[in-house]
Scaffold this motif. Structure first.
Motif, PDB file in Angstrom:
ATOM      1  N   VAL A 163       1.074  -1.385  -0.438  1.00 12.45           N
ATOM      2  CA  VAL A 163       0.382  -0.017  -0.120  1.00 12.45           C
ATOM      3  C   VAL A 163       0.644   1.339   0.114  1.00 12.45           C
ATOM      4  O   VAL A 163       0.213   2.687  -0.628  1.00 12.45           O
ATOM      5  CB  VAL A 163      -0.665   0.003   1.525  1.00 12.45           C
ATOM      6  CG1 VAL A 163      -1.874   1.379   1.565  1.00 12.45           C
ATOM      7  CG2 VAL A 163      -2.080  -0.869   0.752  1.00 12.45           C
ATOM      8  N   ALA A 164       2.424   1.007   0.746  1.00 13.19           N
ATOM      9  CA  ALA A 164       2.543   2.773   0.699  1.00 13.19           C
ATOM     10  C   ALA A 164       3.545   2.844  -0.873  1.00 13.19           C
ATOM     11  O   ALA A 164       3.431   3.732  -1.014  1.00 13.19           O
ATOM     12  CB  ALA A 164       3.465   2.319   2.036  1.00 13.19           C
ATOM     13  N   LEU A 165       3.819   1.314  -1.102  1.00  9.56           N
ATOM     14  CA  LEU A 165       4.237   1.571  -2.333  1.00  9.56           C
ATOM     15  C   LEU A 165       3.828   1.794  -4.062  1.00  9.56           C
ATOM     16  O   LEU A 165       4.079   2.153  -5.084  1.00  9.56           O
ATOM     17  CB  LEU A 165       4.945   0.351  -2.838  1.00  9.56           C
ATOM     18  CG  LEU A 165       7.146   0.454  -2.288  1.00  9.56           C
ATOM     19  CD1 LEU A 165       7.204  -0.961  -2.466  1.00  9.56           C
ATOM     20  CD2 LEU A 165       7.533   1.335  -1.862  1.00  9.56           C
ATOM     21  N   LYS A 166       2.441   1.543  -3.622  1.00  9.19           N
ATOM     22  CA  LYS A 166       0.891   1.776  -4.718  1.00  9.19           C
ATOM     23  C   LYS A 166       1.381   1.152  -5.854  1.00  9.19           C
ATOM     24  O   LYS A 166       0.942   1.667  -6.285  1.00  9.19           O
ATOM     25  CB  LYS A 166       1.511   3.378  -4.714  1.00  9.19           C
ATOM     26  CG  LYS A 166       1.188   3.873  -3.520  1.00  9.19           C
ATOM     27  CD  LYS A 166       0.174   6.358  -4.647  1.00  9.19           C
ATOM     28  CE  LYS A 166       0.173   6.927  -2.916  1.00  9.19           C
ATOM     29  NZ  LYS A 166       0.097   8.011  -3.983  1.00  9.19           N
ATOM     30  N   CYS A 167       1.806  -0.213  -5.380  1.00  6.90           N
ATOM     31  CA  CYS A 167       1.575  -1.408  -6.690  1.00  6.90           C
ATOM     32  C   CYS A 167       0.560  -2.397  -6.236  1.00  6.90           C
ATOM     33  O   CYS A 167       0.697  -3.663  -5.359  1.00  6.90           O
ATOM     34  CB  CYS A 167       3.022  -1.982  -6.050  1.00  6.90           C
ATOM     35  SG  CYS A 167       4.697  -1.130  -6.150  1.00  6.90           S
TER      36      CYS A 167
END
Length: 108
Positions: free
Chosen positions: A75-79
């Motif tokens: 979620v943090a890397l938006k992957c």
């Protein structure tokens, strides 16, 4: 009767505050949303462990923590396209942990 009403009022107020907080985290996105997902994931994991312990199962907390961290990282890397892959890894690790632990009733 008054005691139950007092408890209900506390529940309604606390759920309203939590609902507003979650709403603003969703609207803001970014770091607030990431923190909200982490908190909800942690609370859900704690409840899951308590339920399984009550039923006589002993979950592997390390697998649960790894799964939560993997979710937060994605979620943090938006992957978001990696979510199915992450769930596959977490599920495989959970099954392997149960198989190689050798004792039951363990559950991942």
């Amino acid at each position: 009767m008054e005691f139950k009403a007092d408890g209900m009022i506390k529940r309604v107020i606390s759920s309203f505050v939590v609902g507003l907080t979650c709403f603003f985290c969703l609207i803001a996105g970014g770091l607030p949303m990431l923190i909200m997902i982490g908190v909800i994931s942690t609370i859900g994991s704690i409840e899951y462990v308590k339920i399984l312990n009550h039923k006589g199962f002993y979950p592997f907390k390390s697998v649960i923590i790894f799964s939560n961290l993997l979710l937060l990282t994605i979620v943090a890397l938006k992957c978001y396209d990696l979510l199915p892959f992450a769930f596959c890894i977490a599920t495989t690790l959970a099954f392997l942990a149960v198989i190689f632990k050798g004792r039951q009733p363990y559950i991942a």
